[in-house]
Design a protein around this motif. Structure first.
Motif, PDB file in Angstrom:
ATOM      1  N   GLU A  39       0.728  -1.064   0.054  1.00  0.00           N
ATOM      2  CA  GLU A  39      -0.056   0.121  -0.203  1.00  0.00           C
ATOM      3  C   GLU A  39       0.884   1.262  -0.120  1.00  0.00           C
ATOM      4  O   GLU A  39       1.530   1.115   0.071  1.00  0.00           O
ATOM      5  CB  GLU A  39      -0.998   0.667   0.907  1.00  0.00           C
ATOM      6  CG  GLU A  39      -0.045   0.022   2.456  1.00  0.00           C
ATOM      7  CD  GLU A  39      -0.990   0.010   3.977  1.00  0.00           C
ATOM      8  OE1 GLU A  39      -0.474   0.394   4.612  1.00  0.00           O
ATOM      9  OE2 GLU A  39      -2.037  -0.811   3.581  1.00  0.00           O
ATOM     10  N   GLY A  40       0.529   2.406  -0.360  1.00  0.00           N
ATOM     11  CA  GLY A  40       1.079   3.287  -0.468  1.00  0.00           C
ATOM     12  C   GLY A  40       1.638   4.174  -1.678  1.00  0.00           C
ATOM     13  O   GLY A  40       3.477   4.288  -0.903  1.00  0.00           O
ATOM     14  N   VAL A  41       1.538   3.076  -2.847  1.00  0.00           N
ATOM     15  CA  VAL A  41       2.972   3.475  -3.488  1.00  0.00           C
ATOM     16  C   VAL A  41       2.755   4.879  -3.669  1.00  0.00           C
ATOM     17  O   VAL A  41       1.473   5.533  -4.441  1.00  0.00           O
ATOM     18  CB  VAL A  41       2.665   2.602  -4.852  1.00  0.00           C
ATOM     19  CG1 VAL A  41       3.341   2.458  -6.253  1.00  0.00           C
ATOM     20  CG2 VAL A  41       2.416   0.417  -4.341  1.00  0.00           C
ATOM     21  N   ARG A  42       4.175   5.079  -4.490  1.00  0.00           N
ATOM     22  CA  ARG A  42       4.330   6.284  -4.809  1.00  0.00           C
ATOM     23  C   ARG A  42       5.007   6.716  -5.866  1.00  0.00           C
ATOM     24  O   ARG A  42       6.259   5.685  -5.056  1.00  0.00           O
ATOM     25  CB  ARG A  42       4.647   7.587  -3.925  1.00  0.00           C
ATOM     26  CG  ARG A  42       3.650   7.714  -2.752  1.00  0.00           C
ATOM     27  CD  ARG A  42       2.661   8.647  -2.550  1.00  0.00           C
ATOM     28  NE  ARG A  42       3.100   9.989  -3.350  1.00  0.00           N
ATOM     29  CZ  ARG A  42       2.112  11.227  -2.935  1.00  0.00           C
ATOM     30  NH1 ARG A  42       0.663  10.081  -3.443  1.00  0.00           N
ATOM     31  NH2 ARG A  42       2.593  12.273  -2.926  1.00  0.00           N
ATOM     32  N   ILE A  43       5.187   7.205  -7.068  1.00  0.00           N
ATOM     33  CA  ILE A  43       5.634   6.875  -8.010  1.00  0.00           C
ATOM     34  C   ILE A  43       6.874   8.690  -7.926  1.00  0.00           C
ATOM     35  O   ILE A  43       6.339   9.498  -7.938  1.00  0.00           O
ATOM     36  CB  ILE A  43       5.358   7.248  -9.222  1.00  0.00           C
ATOM     37  CG1 ILE A  43       4.419   6.037  -9.312  1.00  0.00           C
ATOM     38  CG2 ILE A  43       5.788   7.168 -10.570  1.00  0.00           C
ATOM     39  CD1 ILE A  43       5.115   4.604  -8.832  1.00  0.00           C
TER      40      ILE A  43
END
Length: 96
Positions: A39-43
């Motif tokens: 969870e909490g994926v940031r690119i």
């Protein structure tokens, strides 16, 4: 003044308050693969460059300006960088 070479590793990420649709899409894809513990994926962006400067402080100041004016959009992105002096032996090996 002798110029030293420094290797910079620059990390640009969206500010926490900015929505990240690409991160949301990746998170959804990973969860669809069965990894529901992700969870909490940031690119973000990762950039490497070599800079020559008379001092580490001067190199850091230049990198700060480069990041703020070109590599990151300070309205929606944060940036940080690591800076390491390139040794003469590493430099010679890169030219071979």
């Amino acid at each position: 003044m002798t110029q030293k070479k420094y290797q910079a590793h620059i990390y640009v990420t969206l500010r926490p308050s900015v929505l990240d649709p690409a991160g949301t899409a990746v998170e959804s894809g990973v969860q669809n693969m069965g990894y529901d513990n992700v969870e909490g994926v940031r690119i973000g962006k990762y950039i490497e460059l070599t800079i020559s400067s008379g001092s580490e402080e001067e190199a850091r100041e230049q990198l700060d300006r480069i990041c703020d004016r070109l590599l990151a959009n300070p309205v929606i992105e944060n940036y940080r960088f690591d800076l390491n002096e390139v040794s003469a032996t590493m430099n010679a090996g890169a030219k071979a």
